[in-house]
Design an enzyme around this catalytic site. Structure first.
Site, PDB file in Angstrom:
ATOM      1  CB  SER A 556      -0.956  -0.045   1.190  1.00 54.89           C
ATOM      2  OG  SER A 556      -2.020   0.858   1.032  1.00 54.89           O
ATOM      3  CG  ASP A 641      -6.121  -2.740  -3.935  1.00 52.17           C
ATOM      4  OD1 ASP A 641      -6.961  -1.941  -3.465  1.00 52.17           O
ATOM      5  OD2 ASP A 641      -4.912  -2.655  -3.705  1.00 52.17           O
ATOM      6  CG  HIS A 673      -5.514  -2.897   0.004  1.00 44.17           C
ATOM      7  ND1 HIS A 673      -4.921  -2.239  -1.051  1.00 44.17           N
ATOM      8  CD2 HIS A 673      -4.955  -2.356   1.121  1.00 44.17           C
ATOM      9  CE1 HIS A 673      -4.063  -1.335  -0.598  1.00 44.17           C
ATOM     10  NE2 HIS A 673      -4.061  -1.395   0.721  1.00 44.17           N
TER      11      HIS A 673
END
Length: 698
Positions: A556, A641, A673
């Protein structure tokens, strides 16, 4: 990129929806505790997926028994299964209450404590069940044919139930699809059409229903004829809905916005719905940030909730608000407490509110006096408490984890300060594994401030030897490198594979004061990156760190960090791994779904040429520095995601290949994600270490 909370409950819910068709009493193929061989004490990917995962925990009304769910995974079947257990609050008399091939979840006691309620999915749909405290007399008490039930809770008098169902949104373009029963086309004319990992075809909404002790009636949707969601996705659960002690009202969390307005705002509120009059009052009117997770005092005179001040800032300080119904006033209780509050719980005498808070990358239990706002820290230690509840004898029941052990249930004696683990789900497996030492280090950052860093050493560490070392880059970005236990980014498995792990609490995360947390917004390529380099450079002064065998890894915002470091590291690192990271910030601004995030953290849109903060952010986009890339890179990304879409990872990988840089792309077409499926998780780990070993050990 909001703080990555524990995802076990979401995984359990998904598993329940994929239930087999047999009735509970016929189930035989139940996933149980795996029998795995541990070689040389090494924590392998397969061993990591063999841990039992404690999910929900519920203390009985009399404070004597603890309910909890425990999930085991089958690698061969590529799924898991959660079962219900109970025990005394001292850890004795453990009983397994269910044995089914599908998962039970939303496990709670009824108000009297003589029944256990839960949700279960089978051929009859997803429904509410009850059973006796010993697991007998399992009975279905609702009759929902469609599989859209997401949670429920009892009213304090036991005569009503509030449940949450996903309500389909109206298809305003249905006429255009007439006669096209096989079309897969989607028609959108606004924003917020997808969120995190789902297309927004339905919204969760609360229903109030009568309950006669045997059957739940058809409920009344208190958000009928709207497309507002409560609880709020993707993180919200039944903690966002609360019954008043007299069972006459329901407090619920809601952001009453849709489409573009929803995508640009975090302004949720606490609403009070009167069941008899069907009227609604906004208790947090004028509070512009996130207001959520309401909790009533036992006498019904007060209600508390977690509150953020500023609209659009999802990582703002989490404040404690208390509303007094008699005076009509709402009071900010923690103005001088430079920490977040969470998991609120009124004491039995309503004189204190207990909560969990992070300070210097450990989460402990605190309480605040409602009389004078005095705050007392109850627990201490290198760990993360994630919840708090009350048991008989003045003891607390809480969930606790660390970098060296998964979540277990603990008892805390407030008087003696004794903290004791009372669940033993993983003791046998834990004893077979060699664990690495976790050490706290402090360094001076480039601006003279103190930088806390966790260092995790390989098992049987020998300071006379030299070890390959990993810089761990945290996501969020406002997400503390606390004492979390992860089933993917697990520091102990990295250490077990012979790596020293350096995990800095760099600028831009909570637990070190709000100023430290806020510094990162609009400065993605600035002080936070200097903090990363400070940590790894300082550790390289140690003789046991092989500075010629350094890697950097992260997901991320951590993936963004890896991409950024790839263009700025001055040959420090020998390889990189970026999972679901932002690569092109201009692309990210238009691809992501929560527009408030990019507006706040990047400072605005890239076309705002007079916006200095935004222009600084986009000038630090990793894709602008590909010409300086010179180091092998592995990219991991997933199709579902929607926060950072897969094209970001594809672009980074393609750039590396075109530049002639050794690269690998691991792509999951069915993950989000996160990586939740067992076999995908193991493939992730195998690739992770295969890539690192290739460049740092050979």
């Amino acid at each position: 990129m909001m703080k990555n909370r524990i995802i076990i409950l979401a995984a359990v819910a998904l598993l329940a929806f994929s239930a087999c068709k047999k009735r509970p009493e016929q189930d035989k193929n139940v996933i149980g505790k795996p029998d795995i061989e541990i070689k040389d004490g090494k924590l392998s990917p397969e061993a990591l997926w063999s841990f039992g995962r404690i999910g929900e925990v519920s203390v009985s009304p009399d404070g004597k028994r603890v309910l909890y769910t425990l999930t085991y995974y089958s690698i061969s079947e590529n799924k898991g299964n959660a079962e219900i257990y109970s025990m005394n609050t001292d850890g004795s008399d453990v009983q397994r209450l269910t044995t089914t091939a599908s998962s039970e979840w939303n496990v709670i006691w009824n108000p009297k404590g003589d029944k256990i309620g839960f949700i279960y999915a089978d051929e009859n749909g997803v429904n509410i069940y009850e059973m006796n405290p010993d697991g007998s007399d399992r009975t279905q008490i609702s009759d929902f044919k469609e599989g859209d039930l997401e949670g429920f809770s009892y009213s304090p008098d036991g005569k009503k139930i509030v449940y949450v169902r996903a309500v389909p949104k109206k298809d305003k373009y249905a006429k255009l699809k007439e006669g096209l029963d096989k079309t897969t086309g989607r028609i959108n004319d606004d924003l917020a059409y997808r969120h995190w990992d789902n297309w927004v075809d339905a919204v969760p909404q609360p229903f109030v229903a009568d309950f006669d002790g045997k059957k739940v009636s058809e409920g009344v949707n208190i958000l009928a004829e709207t497309e507002f969601e409560s609880p709020m996705r993707p993180w919200g659960g039944m903690e966002q809905i609360a019954w008043s002690p007299d069972s006459k009202s329901i407090a619920y969390t809601c952001r009453k916005k849709v489409g573009k307005e929803y995508a640009f705002s975090t302004n949720s509120d606490i609403y009070l719905y009167n069941i008899e009059s069907k009227t609604t009052t906004n208790l947090s009117e004028g509070m512009m940030g996130y207001d959520q997770n309401p909790v009533f005092s036992h006498d019904g005179k007060m209600i508390a909730w977690e509150s953020m001040e500023r609209d659009g800032y999802e990582a703002d300080k989490i404040r404690l608000m208390v509303h007094n119904f008699e005076s009509g006033k709402t009071e900010y209780m923690t103005p001088d407490f430079d920490q977040n509050v969470g998991g609120l719980k009124f004491s039995n005498d309503d004189k204190w509110i207990y909560f969990v808070s992070d300070f210097h990358a450990v989460d402990n239990i605190y309480k605040i006096s409602l009389e004078d706002k005095a705050i007392k820290q109850i627990t201490s230690g290198v760990h993360d408490y994630t919840s708090v509840d009350f048991a008989e004898g003045g003891k607390l029941i809480a969930q606790n984890m660390s970098m060296s052990h998964p979540i277990e249930i603990w008892s805390v004696d407030e008087k003696t300060q004794e903290q004791k683990k009372i669940s033993t789900c993983n003791d046998e497996l834990m004893a077979k594994i060699k664990w690495g030492k976790v050490e706290e280090r402090w360094f001076k950052a480039t601006d003279g401030k103190d930088l806390q860093t966790w260092v995790i050493y390989p098992p049987d560490f020998d300071s006379t030897k030299s070890y390959p070392t990993l810089l761990y880059c945290e996501g969020g970005p406002q997400s503390t490198v606390s004492q979390f236990w992860s089933y993917r980014w697990n520091f102990q498995i990295m250490a077990s594979h012979g790596y020293i792990v350096v995990a800095p609490n760099r600028r831009g995360l909570p637990g070190f004061g709000q100023q430290w947390n806020e510094q990162i917004s609009g400065d993605y390529g600035g002080q936070c990156m200097r903090d990363y380099l400070t940590a790894i450079d300082q550790m390289c002064k140690e003789s046991y760190v092989n500075k010629d065998r350094l890697g950097a890894v992260g997901a991320s915002f951590g993936g963004f960090s890896v991409y950024w470091l790839a263009g700025h590291h001055d040959k420090r690192f020998k390889c990189f791994i970026a999972h679901n990271g932002m690569f092109n910030l201009e692309q990210q601004y238009l691809e992501t779904e929560e527009m408030w995030f990019v507006n706040w953290d990047l400072g605005g849109a890239y076309w705002e040429k007079d916006n200095k903060t935004a222009q600084k952010s986009y000038a630090n986009s990793p894709h602008l520095f590909v010409d300086k890339w010179d180091t092998p890179l592995m990219v991991i990304h997933s199709e579902f995601d929607f926060r950072i879409v897969a094209s970001q990872g594809m672009a980074a990988y393609n750039a590396a290949v075109i530049r002639g840089i050794p690269a690998r792309y691991l792509y999951f077409p069915d993950e989000t994600h996160w990586v939740l499926k067992p076999q995908n998780g193991i493939l992730w780990q195998r690739n992770f270490f295969d890539w690192l070993d290739m460049w740092l050990k050979k």
